[in-house]
Design a protein around this motif. Sequence first.
Motif, mmCIF file in Angstrom:
data_model
loop_
_atom_site.group_PDB
_atom_site.id
_atom_site.type_symbol
_atom_site.label_atom_id
_atom_site.label_comp_id
_atom_site.label_asym_id
_atom_site.label_seq_id
_atom_site.Cartn_x
_atom_site.Cartn_y
_atom_site.Cartn_z
ATOM 1 N N VAL A 97 0.846 -1.185 0.000
ATOM 2 C CA VAL A 97 0.000 0.000 0.000
ATOM 3 C C VAL A 97 0.890 1.247 0.000
ATOM 4 C CG1 VAL A 97 -1.557 1.380 1.434
ATOM 5 C CG2 VAL A 97 -2.029 -1.054 1.070
ATOM 6 N N GLY A 98 0.605 2.184 -0.880
ATOM 7 C CA GLY A 98 1.385 3.413 -0.963
ATOM 8 C C GLY A 98 2.530 3.357 -1.947
ATOM 9 N N PRO A 154 5.396 10.159 13.307
ATOM 10 C CA PRO A 154 4.116 9.907 13.964
ATOM 11 C C PRO A 154 2.974 9.706 12.963
ATOM 12 C CG PRO A 154 4.536 12.256 13.956
ATOM 13 C CD PRO A 154 5.738 11.599 13.301
ATOM 14 N N ALA A 155 3.305 9.548 11.685
ATOM 15 C CA ALA A 155 2.272 9.338 10.662
ATOM 16 C C ALA A 155 1.496 8.056 10.937
ATOM 17 C CB ALA A 155 2.919 9.273 9.278
ATOM 18 N N LEU A 156 0.245 8.056 10.516
ATOM 19 C CA LEU A 156 -0.608 6.895 10.733
ATOM 20 C C LEU A 156 -0.188 5.712 9.858
ATOM 21 C CD1 LEU A 156 -4.213 8.424 10.889
ATOM 22 C CD2 LEU A 156 -2.829 7.572 12.805
ATOM 23 N N LEU A 157 -0.201 4.541 10.461
ATOM 24 C CA LEU A 157 -0.127 3.278 9.746
ATOM 25 C C LEU A 157 -1.405 2.502 10.063
ATOM 26 C CD1 LEU A 157 3.489 1.883 10.336
ATOM 27 C CD2 LEU A 157 2.704 3.469 8.583
ATOM 28 N N GLN A 158 -1.706 1.528 9.219
ATOM 29 C CA GLN A 158 -2.818 0.619 9.497
ATOM 30 C C GLN A 158 -2.311 -0.801 9.281
ATOM 31 O OE1 GLN A 158 -6.522 2.075 7.976
ATOM 32 N NE2 GLN A 158 -7.569 0.115 8.247
ATOM 33 N N LEU A 222 6.921 10.759 5.796
ATOM 34 C CA LEU A 222 5.561 10.250 5.722
ATOM 35 C C LEU A 222 4.551 11.285 6.195
ATOM 36 C CD1 LEU A 222 6.068 6.724 7.372
ATOM 37 C CD2 LEU A 222 6.106 7.274 4.923
ATOM 38 N N ASP A 223 3.319 11.139 5.703
ATOM 39 C CA ASP A 223 2.176 11.812 6.315
ATOM 40 C C ASP A 223 1.093 10.758 6.536
ATOM 41 O OD1 ASP A 223 0.642 11.474 3.936
ATOM 42 O OD2 ASP A 223 1.398 13.355 3.139
ATOM 43 N N ASP A 224 -0.061 11.186 7.020
ATOM 44 C CA ASP A 224 -1.089 10.215 7.391
ATOM 45 C C ASP A 224 -1.676 9.463 6.204
ATOM 46 O OD1 ASP A 224 -0.783 10.802 10.042
ATOM 47 O OD2 ASP A 224 -2.556 12.079 10.198
ATOM 48 N N ARG A 225 -1.451 9.920 4.985
ATOM 49 C CA ARG A 225 -1.983 9.239 3.817
ATOM 50 C C ARG A 225 -0.933 8.404 3.084
ATOM 51 N NH1 ARG A 225 -5.057 7.161 3.134
ATOM 52 N NH2 ARG A 225 -5.468 7.360 0.909
ATOM 53 N N SER A 226 0.313 8.507 3.498
ATOM 54 C CA SER A 226 1.393 7.859 2.758
ATOM 55 C C SER A 226 1.226 6.344 2.676
ATOM 56 C CB SER A 226 2.744 8.171 3.403
ATOM 57 O OG SER A 226 3.023 9.545 3.356
ATOM 58 N N LEU A 227 0.919 5.712 3.800
ATOM 59 C CA LEU A 227 0.927 4.253 3.873
ATOM 60 C C LEU A 227 -0.385 3.670 4.385
ATOM 61 C CD1 LEU A 227 4.533 3.758 5.321
ATOM 62 C CD2 LEU A 227 3.781 3.335 2.972
#
Length: 250
Positions: A97-98, A154-158, A222-227
């Motif tokens: 993803v990403g 601190p970017a979001l991962l899922q 990274l940002d919150d949409r990167s990955l």
Amino acid sequence: MRIVVIGGSGLIGTNVVNRLRQKGHAVVAASPKSGVNAVTGEGLAAAFAGTTVVVDVANAPSFEDKAVLDFFQASARNLGAAEAEAGVRHHLALSVVGADRLPRSGYLRAKLAQETLIKASGIPYSILRATQFFEFIGRIAEAGAQDGVIRLSPALLQPIAADDVAAALADLAVGPPLNGTVEIAGPDASPLDTLARKVLCAQGDKREVIADIHARYFGTELDDRSLTPGADPRLGPTRFEDWLSRAAAQ
């Protein structure tokens, strides 16, 4: 059904092989150790004889920019040519993803190049893009270690359990080709630095984890949409806290 799993001796490959064999399929776990090398082409013709589906979950031994690009381009070209010769009807590949959103990452550029070659091969295909595995959070944290502390975005991962990725791959392998890409992620999103603190704490590692928006992930910020996945991804059922509890108990 005869299915060849390229990278069949690794974390994901072993799991996929076992799942498909349990369903009654004739599965070949292919890797350089078994005489099948997608990068050189060695053993592909013999392995693919009579094969319906090829599942590619192999990963590069080096993440250096040129080495990883060479690995994925060579393997994609060799697999496509051997599949065409053998009459393979479905190529299934694991990607990230990403991959199309972080061109500064040499690894993700290489995965995108692999995807492009798969789509151009003429072989019916499916691509499963997965988020980061729970099992790799500790390694990601270690990559951010410097002077006794760990700096991470601190970017979001899922993130997702490797077992859930393998289950999705096994299901896709026995279905019709998508001729497209599907994403899979874990059920919950969380900042990378938070995930790392939890893993390190469970391991008894007392190093400080510092949130740093400029900390790089495989060469890129990274940002919150990167990955994180786009709309309507498949979701693995395993929650990070449950996985971490089991891992700590083991």
